[in-house]
Design an enzyme around this catalytic site. Structure first.
Site, PDB file in Angstrom:
ATOM      1  N   GLU A 148      -4.583  23.958  94.770  1.00  0.00           N
ATOM      2  CA  GLU A 148      -5.859  24.000  95.148  1.00  0.00           C
ATOM      3  C   GLU A 148      -5.805  23.700  96.539  1.00  0.00           C
ATOM      4  O   GLU A 148      -6.953  24.494  97.265  1.00  0.00           O
ATOM      5  CB  GLU A 148      -6.818  22.721  93.981  1.00  0.00           C
ATOM      6  CG  GLU A 148      -6.550  23.216  92.719  1.00  0.00           C
ATOM      7  CD  GLU A 148      -6.090  24.567  92.333  1.00  0.00           C
ATOM      8  OE1 GLU A 148      -7.567  25.178  92.488  1.00  0.00           O
ATOM      9  OE2 GLU A 148      -6.024  24.705  90.706  1.00  0.00           O
ATOM     10  N   PRO A 182     -15.016  18.186  73.840  1.00  0.00           N
ATOM     11  CA  PRO A 182     -15.478  17.298  73.193  1.00  0.00           C
ATOM     12  C   PRO A 182     -15.004  15.635  73.508  1.00  0.00           C
ATOM     13  O   PRO A 182     -13.811  15.275  74.522  1.00  0.00           O
ATOM     14  CB  PRO A 182     -13.795  17.155  71.471  1.00  0.00           C
ATOM     15  CG  PRO A 182     -13.272  18.448  71.897  1.00  0.00           C
ATOM     16  CD  PRO A 182     -13.133  18.967  73.709  1.00  0.00           C
ATOM     17  N   GLY A 183     -15.380  14.653  72.938  1.00  0.00           N
ATOM     18  CA  GLY A 183     -15.858  13.210  73.796  1.00  0.00           C
ATOM     19  C   GLY A 183     -16.823  13.147  74.805  1.00  0.00           C
ATOM     20  O   GLY A 183     -16.085  11.843  75.717  1.00  0.00           O
TER      21      GLY A 183
HETATM   22  P1  ADP Z   1     -19.197  14.063  72.133  1.00  0.00           P
HETATM   23  O1  ADP Z   1     -20.081  14.218  71.150  1.00  0.00           O
HETATM   24  O2  ADP Z   1     -19.002  15.000  73.602  1.00  0.00           O
HETATM   25  O3  ADP Z   1     -17.844  15.389  71.604  1.00  0.00           O
HETATM   26  P2  ADP Z   1     -19.715  11.705  71.864  1.00  0.00           P
HETATM   27  O4  ADP Z   1     -21.354  12.015  72.880  1.00  0.00           O
HETATM   28  O5  ADP Z   1     -19.818  12.391  70.835  1.00  0.00           O
HETATM   29  O6  ADP Z   1     -18.952  13.416  72.348  1.00  0.00           O
HETATM   30  O7  ADP Z   1     -19.211  10.893  72.221  1.00  0.00           O
HETATM   31  C1  ADP Z   1     -18.064   9.908  71.207  1.00  0.00           C
HETATM   32  C2  ADP Z   1     -18.101   8.678  71.890  1.00  0.00           C
HETATM   33  O8  ADP Z   1     -18.011   8.402  73.601  1.00  0.00           O
HETATM   34  C3  ADP Z   1     -19.867   8.298  72.260  1.00  0.00           C
HETATM   35  O9  ADP Z   1     -20.474   7.486  71.238  1.00  0.00           O
HETATM   36  C4  ADP Z   1     -19.513   6.734  73.773  1.00  0.00           C
HETATM   37  O10 ADP Z   1     -19.198   5.557  73.269  1.00  0.00           O
HETATM   38  C5  ADP Z   1     -18.634   6.895  74.158  1.00  0.00           C
HETATM   39  N1  ADP Z   1     -18.852   8.751  75.558  1.00  0.00           N
HETATM   40  C6  ADP Z   1     -18.032   9.233  75.819  1.00  0.00           C
HETATM   41  N2  ADP Z   1     -18.868   9.446  76.758  1.00  0.00           N
HETATM   42  C7  ADP Z   1     -19.620   8.903  77.269  1.00  0.00           C
HETATM   43  C8  ADP Z   1     -20.043   8.675  78.873  1.00  0.00           C
HETATM   44  N3  ADP Z   1     -20.039  10.013  79.607  1.00  0.00           N
HETATM   45  N4  ADP Z   1     -20.575   7.802  78.959  1.00  0.00           N
HETATM   46  C9  ADP Z   1     -20.065   6.433  77.568  1.00  0.00           C
HETATM   47  N5  ADP Z   1     -19.887   6.472  76.896  1.00  0.00           N
HETATM   48  C10 ADP Z   1     -18.862   8.081  76.478  1.00  0.00           C
HETATM   49 ZN    ZN Z   2      -4.687  29.060  91.517  1.00  0.00          ZN
END
Ligand code: ADP
Ligand code: ZN
Ligand code: MG
Length: 620
Positions: free
Chosen positions: A429, A208-209
């Site tokens: 590792e 997530p995130g």
């Molecule tokens: P997921 O769907 O994987 O749970 P999101 O796409 O909803 O995550 O990410 C939430 C917020 O976090 C995005 O709107 C952005 O602001 C920030 N974020 C997450 N990953 C990135 C990334 N790789 N680059 C820039 N911003 C990111």
């Molecule tokens: Zn190991």
């Protein structure tokens, strides 16, 4: 980003509960009026006097009232023909009525209306109210009984998404893989003219995130196509058929808008393995899932509709979803490494006034294991803190405090590894990797990482087989065990202490050794005998040692042999690592700094080609 338009939802027909209550009240008062047409209210003493005077013709005694009629010749007015009085506890009453020859009837009471009311109308009314309340909560602003089947049926495309790949950082591999999808959406005929087959479904997999949703939007933005998005959890409604009809609706709309992207977020909410629910299953979810499968099969990818989906739990997905022609392409969205985190911080601090002393690189170094959403959160928190302190710029102190806050929030949700743990994991590792690179028959190391993923693995060493294997020699098997033990032994050598982190490795190592002895006849002492057929049906309680085909004594010997293999391998591996201790330390230092070492890089380091600027003087 354009806001998603919502249909103005007017109740199709309102059925306020008040109508029912008012109607019930009207019926009640009407009926009491009808049943007791003309009633004179009198006191009990007056009633007794009337009885004594012989003016009462008949009366009904109920539990609380005495109702009666007066004799016809004694009508003072129409209104006085019937009377009613409250009943008083009066044992003499019956005698007096007898004496006067009054017709009286006992406890007769016409209560069907009350009974009906209490037994049916009120409970039904209460249920009705609860029901409505629940639906109001679930259905958002809809509020009408009949409209929830359709209310969320329509899904609107978001157009002109302002996201591009520049808004996404730190997940370059995923971006590269999606570049092809963008190309296709931009110029579909270029691909189809050549007869190429376009992926229908792309599944984004990651914690997530990590930016899965963002990435999907960026693909739409890059390609400049409409973006239909829906979240799996929205499908799971109470009434069967709603989810399925929404899927159908979404696909038919998408077909009209092609080329476009359909994005199903949180696919695991509907895509769980069917029949996995022990308590009867969730019909609605299954129907929705089936409909999704039907729609995915039913349309031609070359029409230009690409289905993207995201999940953080791919292992729970129904295998049918992952079959060719469905989500056959999977893109892993990793947690960002050091450089990735810095790049994400740069993106999110664009609109924020940072102090000159803020060093994003060092912030990235402080936040191993953080995902994009966490980093965005840090910058935001820091900006809020600075505003609260009436500062003109966001300083390092605010950012550090923000990190602590975010970390405190995360600690509840997932593990954040401490510096010391990180060091242990790095040596562990590197132990695996070094042994794997030293031995001849082992698979090449593709990647070493100490970016934590999942709950179990704190780090990992990825080995890629160079060719397909159908057979393995004894040497290959023992060397495989060497690699597995390498992690644990590296910890021992450096820290003179061991951690619990090697449990999984040891399990695997023992498993291989046990197989060597039991199945493959690779033990000198026990000889070329297979002690157990390999694929025994594993029913519950079956084959758990109860129907062993060898004696207790042989079992002990097998254990001894397994131990011997492990011990031998252990000694050999320890020797390898002791010999290369300086390299182990150097490699671990680099790994701790970079968090990820790719295969090519590892080769260079091992060949001494890459002189790192790390101070290799620091030992433990
Ligand atoms: P997921 O769907 O994987 O749970 P999101 O796409 O909803 O995550 O990410 C939430 C917020 O976090 C995005 O709107 C952005 O602001 C920030 N974020 C997450 N990953 C990135 C990334 N790789 N680059 C820039 N911003 C990111
Ligand atoms: Zn190991
Ligand atoms: Mg998401």
């Amino acid at each position: 980003m354009k806001q998603q338009k919502k249909e103005p939802l007017k109740s199709q027909f309102n059925f306020p509960v008040w109508y029912i209550l008012i109607a019930a009240f009207v019926i009640m008062s009407l009926s009491s009026y009808l049943f007791n047409p003309v009633v004179g209210n009198i006191s009990y003493s007056e009633f007794k006097r009337l009885v004594k005077d012989g003016r009462v013709e008949s009366c009904q005694i109920t539990s609380s009232l005495v109702k009666g009629t007066l004799r016809g010749d004694d009508l003072r007015s129409e209104k006085q023909k019937t009377f009613v009085t409250a009943r008083v506890d009066d044992p003499e009453l019956v005698k007096e009525l007898e004496a006067q020859g009054v017709k009286y009837s006992g406890n007769y009471e016409n209560t069907w209306l009350q009974q009906f009311l209490f037994a049916w109308i009120i409970p039904i009314g209460i249920f009705f109210l609860i029901w409505r309340f629940v639906f109001k909560k679930m259905g958002g602003p809809t509020g009408s009984i009949m409209s929830f089947g359709k209310s969320k049926g329509r899904i609107y495309a978001q157009e002109d998404l302002k996201f591009s790949f520049d808004d996404v950082a730190g997940i370059d591999e995923a971006k590269e893989e999606l570049q092809e999808v963008v190309e296709f959406l931009k110029t579909p005929h270029k691909f189809t003219n050549l007869g190429g087959r376009i992926p229908k479904g792309v599944l984004l997999v990651g914690a997530p995130g990590t930016g899965k949703t963002l990435l999907a939007k960026a693909v739409a933005g890059e390609a400049g196509v409409p973006f239909f998005s829906i979240s799996g959890s929205e499908f799971v409604e109470m009434f069967v058929g709603v989810g399925a009809s929404r899927v159908r609706d979404m696909f038919s709309q998408a077909a009209q808008k092609a080329p476009c992207i359909i994005f199903i977020d949180e696919l695991d909410a509907i895509g769980k393995t069917r029949g996995s629910n022990p308590v009867g299953g969730h019909d609605e979810r299954e129907q929705t899932l089936n409909q999704l499968l039907v729609e995915m099969d039913g349309f031609d990818a070359n029409t230009g509709v690409i289905i993207m989906s995201a999940t953080n739990r791919p292992e729970t997905l129904d295998p049918a979803l992952l079959r060719p022609g469905r989500f056959d392409r999977q893109v892993v969205v990793d947690r960002p490494d050091l450089n990735g985190r810095e790049a994400i911080l740069v993106i999110h601090s664009k609109g924020v006034k940072l102090d000159k002393n803020v060093n994003l690189k060092s912030i990235a170094a402080m936040t191993p294991g953080f995902v994009g959403a966490d980093l965005a959160n840090i910058i935001n928190e820091a900006a809020l803190l600075a505003a609260r302190r009436n500062k003109d710029t966001v300083g390092m102190s605010e950012i550090e405090e923000a990190i602590e806050r975010v970390m405190a929030g995360l600690e509840k949700k997932k593990r954040i590894i401490s510096k010391q743990e990180k060091e242990i994991v790095a040596y562990h590792e590197c132990g695996h990797a070094l042994v794997a690179s030293t031995l001849k028959t082992t698979d090449k190391v593709k990647k070493i990482s100490i970016i934590p993923r999942g709950i179990a693995a704190l780090g990992y060493t990825l080995q890629l087989p160079t060719e397909d294997r159908y057979m393995m020699t004894r040497v290959e098997l023992t060397e495989r065990i060497c690699v597995l033990l390498g992690g644990r032994i590296a910890e021992e050598i450096i820290f003179s202490e061991v951690s619990t982190g090697a449990q999984n490795d040891l399990e695997k190592a023992s498993e291989i050794a046990r197989r060597m002895v039991k199945y493959y006849g690779m033990s000198e002492k026990l000889g070329v005998i297979t002690f157990e057929p390999e694929n025994k049906p594993a029913f519950l309680g079956w084959g758990m040692g109860s129907n062993r085909e060898y004696s207790e004594e042989t079992a002990r010997e097998i254990d001894m042999e397994v131990k011997k293999i492990i011990d031998d391998v252990y000694a050999k591996t320890r020797e390898i690592l002791e010999e290369q201790k300086p390299m182990l330390i150097k490699l671990s230092m680099i790994l701790m700094e970079k968090e990820v070492i790719e295969g090519e890089e590892l080769k260079k380091i091992l060949n001494g080609e890459l002189e790192e600027k790390t101070d290799a003087t620091r030992v433990n």
